[in-house]
Motif scaffolding. Sequence first.
Motif: not given
Length: 291
Positions: A276, A278-279
Amino acid sequence: MTDRTNLLGVHALVFAGGTSPDEMTQIIRQTKEAGYDLLELSLHDSPALDVAAARAELEAAGLGIVCSRGLAFSADVSSDDPEVVARGADLLHESLEITHGLGGTHFTGALYSALGKYGAPLSAAGRANVVSTLRDLAKEADGRGMTLGLEICNRYETNVINTAADALRLADDIGADNVVVHLDTYHMNIEEDDFVRPVLLLGDRLGYVHVGENHRGYLGSGHLDLTSFFHALAAVDYRGPITFESFSSAVVSPTLSNDLAVWRNLWTDGPALAAHARQHMLGLLEANRAA
């Protein structure tokens, strides 16, 4: 996303509390599976670390490595006691050697003091000890082609540097080109006026970034103005690593958990948290590139 210049990293304590061979295998695998470019490894558990094996696994996974640490009050280079300072200096040199052995070029963190609440302001003698110790460490690092990062921590974790302005003064006194400043949004939320001016003040002397929420949980679930922070990073053309850092008492080792006052479980699923984050960071970078 092929033109993205910032390497995205994740702190190992998102996945496991130590650095034993089994934990390192797990950490490296889960870092790779979450799509990150590099792993940040805290050296608080360095006696358990098999440096050669970990390096081989990192290289096989195609991951970069950054190492970090803070010191203990018994090995505090900001102390007035020469014996305590000497223990801290030995620990820093050992940690630099481990970082180099892992294939890393960046060693960062609270390299200048213990991690904990001090009962008095930093003394002039203590500050002089910090400068002298880190000047020696920077010289050794330079000989290995390595960079040192001064992570700015809040008043409850150090009395040496709490703001970007503090860190610049310390870096100036150390006087080494391979010493950079390390910003952390969690600490900035406590000590800085906003998330923009410190970045602009540092400019090209900003060398490493931690992104973490005000409560150190899921990115976007707290109140931090990460949009402004990423705007500021874009404004100074910051191209260094951006690493997600989060702690939960479900994962962090008990000793370090106590040092960092991690008293509650803000999450229990490290891989889901990491994916989550990283996104979320990619979205912030993409928005700035499109602006």
